[in-house]
Design a protein around this motif. Sequence first.
Motif, short mmCIF file in Angstrom:
data_model
loop_
_atom_site.label_atom_id
_atom_site.label_comp_id
_atom_site.label_asym_id
_atom_site.label_seq_id
_atom_site.Cartn_x
_atom_site.Cartn_y
_atom_site.Cartn_z
N ILE A 469 52.73 43.99 42.17
CA ILE A 469 52.18 45.12 42.93
C ILE A 469 51.59 46.16 41.99
CG2 ILE A 469 52.85 47.11 44.34
CD1 ILE A 469 54.78 45.32 45.83
N ILE A 470 52.29 46.44 40.91
CA ILE A 470 51.81 47.42 39.94
C ILE A 470 50.54 46.91 39.27
CG2 ILE A 470 52.42 48.72 37.86
CD1 ILE A 470 55.39 48.27 38.66
N ALA A 471 50.51 45.62 38.95
CA ALA A 471 49.31 45.03 38.35
C ALA A 471 48.10 45.22 39.26
CB ALA A 471 49.54 43.55 38.06
N LYS A 481 36.97 52.61 37.48
CA LYS A 481 36.40 53.03 36.20
C LYS A 481 35.30 52.08 35.74
CE LYS A 481 40.34 55.60 34.35
NZ LYS A 481 41.29 55.76 33.21
N ASN A 482 34.92 51.14 36.63
CA ASN A 482 33.88 50.14 36.36
C ASN A 482 34.23 49.21 35.21
OD1 ASN A 482 32.10 50.96 38.44
ND2 ASN A 482 31.37 52.67 37.18
N ASN A 483 35.51 49.04 34.95
CA ASN A 483 35.97 48.07 33.96
C ASN A 483 36.32 46.78 34.70
OD1 ASN A 483 37.19 46.56 31.95
ND2 ASN A 483 38.34 48.28 31.10
N PHE A 484 35.27 45.99 35.01
CA PHE A 484 35.46 44.82 35.85
C PHE A 484 36.32 43.75 35.18
CE2 PHE A 484 31.72 46.83 37.62
CZ PHE A 484 31.92 46.69 38.97
N GLU A 485 36.19 43.62 33.89
CA GLU A 485 36.97 42.61 33.18
C GLU A 485 38.46 42.89 33.27
OE1 GLU A 485 37.34 40.62 28.68
OE2 GLU A 485 35.72 42.03 29.14
N MET A 486 38.85 44.15 33.03
CA MET A 486 40.26 44.52 33.12
C MET A 486 40.75 44.45 34.56
SD MET A 486 43.09 45.32 31.80
CE MET A 486 42.61 45.63 30.09
N ALA A 487 39.89 44.87 35.50
CA ALA A 487 40.27 44.82 36.91
C ALA A 487 40.57 43.39 37.34
CB ALA A 487 39.16 45.41 37.77
N GLU A 488 39.71 42.47 36.96
CA GLU A 488 39.92 41.07 37.34
C GLU A 488 41.20 40.53 36.72
OE1 GLU A 488 37.41 36.90 37.67
OE2 GLU A 488 36.77 38.39 36.19
N LYS A 489 41.46 40.89 35.48
CA LYS A 489 42.68 40.44 34.80
C LYS A 489 43.92 40.92 35.55
CE LYS A 489 45.20 40.87 30.42
NZ LYS A 489 45.18 41.46 29.06
N GLU A 490 43.93 42.21 35.92
CA GLU A 490 45.09 42.77 36.62
C GLU A 490 45.25 42.16 38.02
OE1 GLU A 490 47.36 44.23 35.28
OE2 GLU A 490 46.79 45.84 33.93
N PHE A 491 44.14 41.95 38.71
CA PHE A 491 44.23 41.36 40.05
C PHE A 491 44.78 39.94 39.97
CE2 PHE A 491 40.54 44.28 41.45
CZ PHE A 491 41.44 45.28 41.77
N LYS A 492 44.42 39.22 38.93
CA LYS A 492 44.97 37.87 38.76
C LYS A 492 46.46 37.94 38.43
CE LYS A 492 40.75 35.38 37.51
NZ LYS A 492 40.01 34.65 36.46
N ASN A 493 46.86 38.97 37.67
CA ASN A 493 48.29 39.16 37.39
C ASN A 493 49.06 39.50 38.66
OD1 ASN A 493 47.99 38.71 34.64
ND2 ASN A 493 47.72 40.88 34.14
N ALA A 494 48.33 40.01 39.65
CA ALA A 494 48.97 40.39 40.92
C ALA A 494 49.05 39.24 41.90
CB ALA A 494 48.21 41.56 41.55
N SER A 495 48.69 38.05 41.44
CA SER A 495 48.70 36.88 42.33
C SER A 495 50.05 36.73 43.02
CB SER A 495 48.38 35.62 41.53
OG SER A 495 48.46 34.47 42.33
N GLY A 496 50.00 36.51 44.31
CA GLY A 496 51.24 36.34 45.06
C GLY A 496 51.76 37.62 45.69
N SER A 497 51.06 38.74 45.45
CA SER A 497 51.54 40.02 45.99
C SER A 497 51.00 40.30 47.39
CB SER A 497 51.15 41.18 45.06
OG SER A 497 49.74 41.26 44.92
N GLY A 498 50.18 39.38 47.91
CA GLY A 498 49.71 39.57 49.29
C GLY A 498 48.21 39.55 49.41
N GLU A 499 47.74 39.77 50.63
CA GLU A 499 46.31 39.65 50.92
C GLU A 499 45.48 40.75 50.28
OE1 GLU A 499 45.93 41.70 55.32
OE2 GLU A 499 46.46 39.59 55.21
N ASN A 500 46.08 41.90 49.94
CA ASN A 500 45.31 42.97 49.31
C ASN A 500 44.77 42.55 47.94
OD1 ASN A 500 45.88 44.46 51.53
ND2 ASN A 500 46.87 46.16 50.47
N SER A 501 45.61 41.91 47.13
CA SER A 501 45.15 41.47 45.81
C SER A 501 44.11 40.37 45.96
CB SER A 501 46.33 40.99 44.95
OG SER A 501 46.99 39.89 45.54
N ASN A 502 44.24 39.52 46.97
CA ASN A 502 43.22 38.50 47.22
C ASN A 502 41.90 39.15 47.63
OD1 ASN A 502 44.86 36.29 46.64
ND2 ASN A 502 45.56 36.08 48.74
N TYR A 503 41.98 40.18 48.47
CA TYR A 503 40.77 40.90 48.86
C TYR A 503 40.11 41.48 47.61
CZ TYR A 503 37.73 44.54 50.71
OH TYR A 503 36.63 45.34 50.97
#
Length: 608
Positions: A469-471, A481-503
């Motif tokens: 969830i924190i990820a 902050k328009n840091n798409f690379e870091m955002a994608e990394k964190e969203f992938k770390n959030a895998s399994g936290s629900g439909e919000n991270s998938n969105y």
Amino acid sequence: MAKIKSFVYSLFFLSIITFFAISCGGVKDMEEKASNIQYKVNPNPLELHKGKVTINVTVEIPGGYMNPDAIIEAQLIMTGLNEFKYKFEKVIVQGENIQDDYDVISFENGGSINFSEKIDYNDDMKVSELYAIIDIIYKGKTLALPPKKLADGVVITSEFINAGSMYDYSTFAKEEGFESSSNKAMKKARLKNKQLMAKTINAKVKVQKTVSEKASAYIYYEKNKYKIRNSELEKEDIKNLEEKIRTIYDIENRKIVSININSSTSPEGGERLNEDLVNNRGNAGKKFLSEIFKSAEIDDEIDGFYNEIKDRKGWSDTEFVAFLRKSEMSDKDAILGVLKMYNDPEVINKEIDNIVHIYKDELEEMVLPKLRRSLYEIVIETGGISDERISELSISNPNNLSKKQLIYAATLTSNLSEKKKIYKVCIEIYSDAWQSYNNLGNIYLLEDDLNKAEEMYNKAREKNSNEPIIANNLGVVALMKNNFEMAEKEFKNASGSGENSNYNLGLINLKKGNYAAASRYFGTTPSFNAALSKLLIGNPNTALTILNKLDGKNVGIFYYLKAILAVRTKDTDSMFKNDKDPLLGKYAKNDIEFGKFFEDDTFKTIVK
């Protein structure tokens, strides 16, 4: 558009004057047959994807056209608003008699000139024109063919992702009870700066409202008897059960919800005998318990709670096997092996009857007495603290609440200031409450305090480094902050936290132009951007189905996308119905999605 055309055609007339002296020469046929040249543009109209416009143009020179002594210089020019002009690199080809290093176009077979380039998009390109400029060079003189218009405007529907993320976020905020004036101001600023708004995740806790517990004890009987022996009543578990019954109502909100009496017999008796024994042992147990309830003066409280299990066979093959397995019988492995051969309960029961007959003495010593029993089970429930009381204590005496109860208390109010206060108090009392840091960060994000939100998320991560969830929420900060690379990394770390991270991963892929992947991440949950992704992979009907599941009341961008979908599905009536928002009407005036209606009187009335 008048200035655009004036610039292009001025080039043409200048070249005509220059070439006038040779216009009746060897390339006269090339000028006269210029209409035979074919131009193919893919896509047409041009489209914006991933911040760039891809132009693929093929100029097909037919056989019998190219003078062997001529050179063709071809160039694309895009013109747009505010004197925007982009000249593509020239492509030069030569006839068969020219001694140079350019590609050769034969007179007999013809050939092609190809352009392929990606250019950065800017808003002046939305209303634009793409022209092909063809110059024929013959014996040192230049003849310019009339400029050929290839395409109008650029389809920028993919850029709706920004407005779409705000629409989706607004829906999400309302569902979470987060909609506020500061929230709306934040969204307006993010939209102006073309920033994507992803979905945060609140850390939720479960506060057990009702605690269930069981008090139980076994009574064992002599063979073929149902009388409860005094020695059984002196056992510790019976004494504990009696004490539990006597003190049930000493605690507020505690009550009995069921009384279970489960009796059984050993298998050696006949079916009728065992049935009678089960009934009699159950009745003996009910009488015993009733006496305890009466002495505790709560017998009036337990009428209707008895649940006597009498509808079973007198003994259980599974219990027999379980007790046999735990015994020290010398042949138990052989017996267990025989029983394992069968699946039919009736067959197993017959085999057990045979085994009991053969191993009567050993079984009587080690197994059978354990089957002659009754299980008394009292199910008790203790009611939890009410929501009203939790809310009250969170303000008046938060130290009397558990960590989970305090975190839960913040969800009982829709006031963001009150939520913040409760989370801060929770952190003061319980320094390891990562949920409070996380949820406090979400509130700061709604208030457009990005740095404070990030600080809270990082503190939450210090308390719980592997929490997805924190990820996810740190990914939201990175995206803003328009840091798409870091955002994608964190969203992938959030895998399994629900439909919000998938969105959120869907947003990333939509922005990157990976529309099919975006559609998969958006899944089946309706959202504006889920509909947009379906449109961009060529499924306008599915996109429309998704939009129809949303509440787009008074949301201009919602109706605007529906108008585009109506155009794509050739539903003109629906297009006029949906494209009536005054502001978006002006936007549609120059949107090439509606290009075929630019001269339509009804359309002109809407966008004037």
